[in-house]
Design a protein around this motif. Structure first.
Motif, short mmCIF file in Angstrom:
data_model
loop_
_atom_site.label_atom_id
_atom_site.label_comp_id
_atom_site.label_asym_id
_atom_site.label_seq_id
_atom_site.Cartn_x
_atom_site.Cartn_y
_atom_site.Cartn_z
N TYR A 18 0.83 -1.20 0.00
CA TYR A 18 0.00 0.00 0.00
C TYR A 18 0.87 1.26 0.00
CZ TYR A 18 -3.67 3.27 0.99
OH TYR A 18 -4.53 4.32 0.89
N LEU A 19 0.54 2.20 -0.87
CA LEU A 19 1.25 3.47 -0.96
C LEU A 19 0.43 4.55 -0.25
CD1 LEU A 19 3.64 5.10 -2.16
CD2 LEU A 19 2.21 5.52 -4.17
N TRP A 20 0.93 5.00 0.90
CA TRP A 20 0.26 6.05 1.67
C TRP A 20 0.40 7.39 0.94
CZ3 TRP A 20 -2.67 4.82 5.79
CH2 TRP A 20 -2.43 3.61 6.43
N LYS A 21 -0.54 8.29 1.16
CA LYS A 21 -0.47 9.63 0.54
C LYS A 21 0.84 10.32 0.87
CE LYS A 21 -5.41 10.65 0.78
NZ LYS A 21 -6.40 11.51 1.44
N ARG A 22 1.25 10.21 2.13
CA ARG A 22 2.49 10.90 2.55
C ARG A 22 3.71 10.33 1.82
NH1 ARG A 22 0.93 7.57 6.62
NH2 ARG A 22 2.40 5.99 7.26
N GLU A 23 3.71 9.02 1.53
CA GLU A 23 4.81 8.40 0.79
C GLU A 23 4.79 8.87 -0.67
OE1 GLU A 23 4.99 4.19 3.31
OE2 GLU A 23 3.91 4.27 1.39
N GLU A 24 3.61 8.99 -1.25
CA GLU A 24 3.49 9.47 -2.63
C GLU A 24 3.97 10.92 -2.74
OE1 GLU A 24 0.23 9.33 -6.21
OE2 GLU A 24 -0.50 9.64 -4.18
N VAL A 37 -4.97 -4.96 3.32
CA VAL A 37 -5.87 -3.96 2.73
C VAL A 37 -7.23 -4.62 2.54
CG1 VAL A 37 -4.06 -2.64 1.55
CG2 VAL A 37 -5.19 -4.53 0.36
N VAL A 38 -8.27 -3.80 2.51
CA VAL A 38 -9.62 -4.29 2.32
C VAL A 38 -10.13 -3.80 0.98
CG1 VAL A 38 -11.98 -4.33 3.24
CG2 VAL A 38 -10.04 -4.20 4.82
N LEU A 39 -10.72 -4.71 0.22
CA LEU A 39 -11.32 -4.38 -1.07
C LEU A 39 -12.70 -3.77 -0.79
CD1 LEU A 39 -11.44 -4.59 -4.18
CD2 LEU A 39 -12.55 -6.78 -3.83
N VAL A 40 -12.89 -2.49 -1.15
CA VAL A 40 -14.14 -1.81 -0.83
C VAL A 40 -14.98 -1.44 -2.05
CG1 VAL A 40 -13.36 -0.92 1.39
CG2 VAL A 40 -13.01 0.46 -0.67
N LEU A 54 -8.76 -0.20 -2.82
CA LEU A 54 -8.23 -0.84 -1.62
C LEU A 54 -7.96 0.20 -0.54
CD1 LEU A 54 -5.61 -2.83 -3.67
CD2 LEU A 54 -7.74 -3.77 -2.75
N VAL A 55 -8.43 -0.07 0.67
CA VAL A 55 -8.14 0.82 1.80
C VAL A 55 -7.24 0.07 2.77
CG1 VAL A 55 -10.22 2.24 1.55
CG2 VAL A 55 -10.29 0.22 3.01
N PRO A 56 -6.32 0.79 3.43
CA PRO A 56 -5.33 0.13 4.27
C PRO A 56 -5.84 -0.25 5.66
CG PRO A 56 -4.99 2.47 4.34
CD PRO A 56 -6.10 2.24 3.36
N VAL A 57 -5.21 -1.28 6.21
CA VAL A 57 -5.39 -1.67 7.60
C VAL A 57 -4.08 -1.34 8.29
CG1 VAL A 57 -5.81 -3.58 9.20
CG2 VAL A 57 -6.99 -3.52 6.99
N HIS A 94 -6.96 5.72 -0.38
CA HIS A 94 -7.07 4.42 -1.03
C HIS A 94 -6.05 4.29 -2.14
CE1 HIS A 94 -9.42 7.10 -3.62
NE2 HIS A 94 -9.07 6.29 -4.60
N ASN A 95 -5.83 3.05 -2.56
CA ASN A 95 -5.07 2.73 -3.77
C ASN A 95 -6.03 2.01 -4.72
OD1 ASN A 95 -1.75 1.74 -2.50
ND2 ASN A 95 -2.77 3.69 -2.43
#
Length: 137
Positions: A18-24, A37-40, A54-57, A94-95
């Motif tokens: 998972y790529l967090w916003k802050r990492e991007e 991650v959860v498929l939403v 996908l949203v992170p856990v 999300h990603n």
């Protein structure tokens, strides 16, 4: 690529870089580690490919984040997640990936069982956590 015979379902929990916003924002193009991650959301794009939101856990406490929901123990157990850890689903970022074309969704033991993170379960956890004496330490 993903095993084509696997039925992708809403509520599935997978391991994903998972790529967090802050990492991007820092210039990263891939997540630093695989995390649950959860498929939403599932949609079909203009090329006819299935895309997954996908949203992170995370285990990082999400105090003050109204868009984070703590994962109930029963759901952690169903998904094969660590019962000893407090975990949150973060829904304000999300990603998106195309599971059938992705190299990140390998069926070789990387799949985690489906977890129905229903609104009812989330409300129940929130109400339990707001009662005095129910806070974990």
């Amino acid at each position: 690529m993903t095993n084509q015979s696997y039925e992708i379902k809403l509520g599935d929990v997978w391991r994903f870089p998972y790529l967090w916003k802050r990492e991007e924002r820092a210039g990263d193009t891939e997540g630093r580690k695989n995390r649950p991650v959860v498929l939403v959301l599932l949609i079909e794009n203009s090329k006819g490919q299935q895309e997954a939101m996908l949203v992170p856990v995370t285990s990082q406490p999400q105090t003050g984040n109204p868009f984070a929901v703590e994962v109930p123990d029963i759901e952690k157990k169903r998904a094969g997640l660590d019962l000893r850890m407090d975990l949150w689903v973060v829904t304000d970022e999300h990603n998106i990936d195309t599971p059938r074309q992705s190299y990140y969704f390998e069926p070789s033991g990387r799949w985690v069982r489906s977890v129905p993170l229903s609104p009812k379960n989330c409300r129940r956890v929130k109400s339990q956590r707001s009662k005095p004496g129910n806070q974990r330490r």
